[in-house]
Scaffold this motif. Structure first.
Motif, PDB file in Angstrom:
ATOM      1  N   MET A 168       0.826  -1.200   0.000  1.00  0.00           N
ATOM      2  CA  MET A 168       0.000   0.000   0.000  1.00  0.00           C
ATOM      3  C   MET A 168       0.866   1.258   0.000  1.00  0.00           C
ATOM      4  O   MET A 168       0.569   2.234  -0.689  1.00  0.00           O
ATOM      5  N   SER A 169       1.935   1.240   0.792  1.00  0.00           N
ATOM      6  CA  SER A 169       2.824   2.397   0.870  1.00  0.00           C
ATOM      7  C   SER A 169       3.499   2.672  -0.473  1.00  0.00           C
ATOM      8  O   SER A 169       3.557   3.816  -0.946  1.00  0.00           O
ATOM      9  N   SER A 171       2.481   1.655  -3.467  1.00  0.00           N
ATOM     10  CA  SER A 171       1.479   2.054  -4.456  1.00  0.00           C
ATOM     11  C   SER A 171       1.073   3.507  -4.260  1.00  0.00           C
ATOM     12  O   SER A 171       0.928   4.264  -5.222  1.00  0.00           O
ATOM     13  N   GLY A 172       0.887   3.917  -3.001  1.00  0.00           N
ATOM     14  CA  GLY A 172       0.529   5.312  -2.727  1.00  0.00           C
ATOM     15  C   GLY A 172       1.605   6.268  -3.169  1.00  0.00           C
ATOM     16  O   GLY A 172       1.323   7.341  -3.738  1.00  0.00           O
ATOM     17  N   GLU A 173       2.868   5.897  -2.943  1.00  0.00           N
ATOM     18  CA  GLU A 173       3.976   6.761  -3.359  1.00  0.00           C
ATOM     19  C   GLU A 173       4.018   6.908  -4.875  1.00  0.00           C
ATOM     20  O   GLU A 173       4.217   8.007  -5.405  1.00  0.00           O
ATOM     21  N   LEU A 175       1.495   6.570  -6.969  1.00  0.00           N
ATOM     22  CA  LEU A 175       0.318   7.289  -7.437  1.00  0.00           C
ATOM     23  C   LEU A 175       0.449   8.794  -7.224  1.00  0.00           C
ATOM     24  O   LEU A 175      -0.098   9.592  -7.992  1.00  0.00           O
ATOM     25  N   THR A 176       1.151   9.208  -6.179  1.00  0.00           N
ATOM     26  CA  THR A 176       1.292  10.638  -5.897  1.00  0.00           C
ATOM     27  C   THR A 176       2.318  11.322  -6.790  1.00  0.00           C
ATOM     28  O   THR A 176       2.389  12.557  -6.816  1.00  0.00           O
ATOM     29  N   GLY A 189      -4.200   0.736  -7.955  1.00  0.00           N
ATOM     30  CA  GLY A 189      -5.408   0.802  -7.139  1.00  0.00           C
ATOM     31  C   GLY A 189      -5.893  -0.573  -6.727  1.00  0.00           C
ATOM     32  O   GLY A 189      -6.333  -0.782  -5.590  1.00  0.00           O
ATOM     33  N   VAL A 192      -3.757  -1.829  -3.897  1.00  0.00           N
ATOM     34  CA  VAL A 192      -4.131  -1.211  -2.627  1.00  0.00           C
ATOM     35  C   VAL A 192      -5.398  -1.860  -2.083  1.00  0.00           C
ATOM     36  O   VAL A 192      -5.494  -2.176  -0.889  1.00  0.00           O
ATOM     37  N   THR A 193      -6.379  -2.068  -2.958  1.00  0.00           N
ATOM     38  CA  THR A 193      -7.634  -2.691  -2.534  1.00  0.00           C
ATOM     39  C   THR A 193      -7.405  -4.096  -1.994  1.00  0.00           C
ATOM     40  O   THR A 193      -7.948  -4.485  -0.952  1.00  0.00           O
TER      41      THR A 193
END
Length: 381
Positions: A168-169, A171-173, A175-176, A189, A192-193
């Motif tokens: 998740m970390s 993927s979030g990085e 995506l930002t 996404g 993350v899900t």
């Protein structure tokens, strides 16, 4: 008759009393064989008889009174504590066994004693010392195993949460940063899900596990008429999100609805499907077969893959039981708190049903049978 002689000569009668009391230790003893209930009891009694007749110094007597021992954990009493923990006896049940054993032996022996002499009193004292020592050894081993289980649970939890958190970390990085192609963003996404659902599943398992352990309270149910197809479809969707490399198929027959707790049964099936997806052969489908009849609803989760050893099948529904999967052998990381099958069994039991496992010839089948029950009436007012 000396107490040590009585113990050795009347061993079978004493063990029969042990069996009768041990069988009352529900639910741990409900499905245990006579051999399992008796584990190490004869060896412990022989050790007690030997101890009664052995010379004893004041120092040794004091050590026994304090529960101190030079045993290395390999005595019959120590092994008894280990096995009783493995069989899910509580610490109170373990200590009660020794209390009942003490009472049975003294009651049976005193029938043969005509006069209470100093030798008789000395035998009673030495017997109580030996029983106390055996109890202490059993409790020490039991407590050590309980502490190990808690430490293992904490280690598994930390290890298994790290994977989805890292995914998740990362993927979030990504995506930002912006500028990512739409297809790649969708992939991130989905990752993350999947990680979030996996972590939610772990939290749900922990909560249910805590509920069943606190006072041995059964899982509460909210019975209502529910769609079998909707429950199965939801369970497959949940399992597929956590195991995207696995393929799940559904087979339905019989009635379209059943009176069950839809949310609980969906979780039960998700746990079974997740287990099958983790341990089954990757290129073969996991089958969920459901059949709603007049007297019971039957669910079967079937996967192909390595057979589960018969020794593991006996305790596969106990907490913290984990098996290596074929996917781990292939380098694919799989995780499990070892609670999913335990929670599945508790949900089935709360419905008044059962769950069994069979594994042979490259196929493993979990069968859940839930009897037909009427929905609970709505509260008045």
């Amino acid at each position: 008759m000396k107490l040590s002689t009585f113990i050795l000569d009347d061993m079978e009668r004493i063990l029969t009393c042990w069996d009768e009391y041990a069988q009352t230790m529900s639910p741990a003893a409900d499905e245990m064989s006579l051999h399992a209930l008796r584990d190490h009891s004869e060896a412990m009694l022989r050790a007690v008889a030997l101890d009664i007749d052995s010379p004893q110094s004041k120092r040794e007597q004091r050590e026994k009174s304090l529960g101190e021992s030079d045993e290395d954990g390999s005595s019959a009493a120590s092994e008894h504590g280990h096995l009783r923990h493995a069989s899910n006896f509580t610490l109170i049940q373990l200590s009660s066994e020794f209390r009942a054993l003490r009472a049975s032996v003294l009651r049976l022996w005193l029938k043969h004693v005509e006069t209470v002499t100093p030798d008789v009193l000395d035998d009673v004292i030495r017997f109580n010392e030996a029983i106390d020592q055996a109890l202490a050894e059993s409790i020490v081993t039991y407590a050590a195993r309980a502490a190990h289980s808690r430490d293992l649970f904490d280690a598994i939890l930390g290890h298994d949460l790290r994977g989805p958190l890292s995914a998740m970390s990362l993927s979030g990085e990504l995506l930002t940063r912006g500028g990512m192609p739409a297809a790649k963003a969708v992939e991130m996404g989905a990752r993350v899900t999947s990680s979030a659902r996996y972590m939610a599943s772990m939290v749900d398992d922990m909560l249910e596990f805590a509920r069943t352990r606190l006072g041995s309270a059964p899982i509460p149910l909210h019975l209502r008429s529910a769609s079998i197809e909707a429950i199965c479809s939801g369970a497959i969707s949940d399992a597929a999100a956590m195991h995207p490399r696995s393929r799940f198929e559904m087979q339905l027959e019989g009635g379209p609805e059943a009176s069950i707790d839809a949310d609980r049964v969906r979780r039960l099936l998700m746990n079974l499907l997740g287990n099958a997806g983790q341990h089954g052969t990757p290129d073969r489908p996991v089958i969920l077969h459901a059949q709603a009849g007049e007297s019971e609803t039957i669910f079967r989760v079937i996967n192909e893959g390595r057979d589960i050893p018969s020794g593991h099948l006996r305790n596969i529904f106990e907490p913290l039981v984990r098996l290596n999967s074929e996917k781990e052998d292939d380098g694919i990381r799989t995780t499990s708190l070892g609670l999913g099958l335990h929670i599945a069994r508790e949900i089935a039991a709360a419905h008044g049903g059962s769950i069994t496992a069979e594994s042979a010839n490259g196929q493993t089948t979990f069968t859940v049978r839930l009897p037909v029950r009427l929905p609970e009436p709505a509260p008045a007012g």
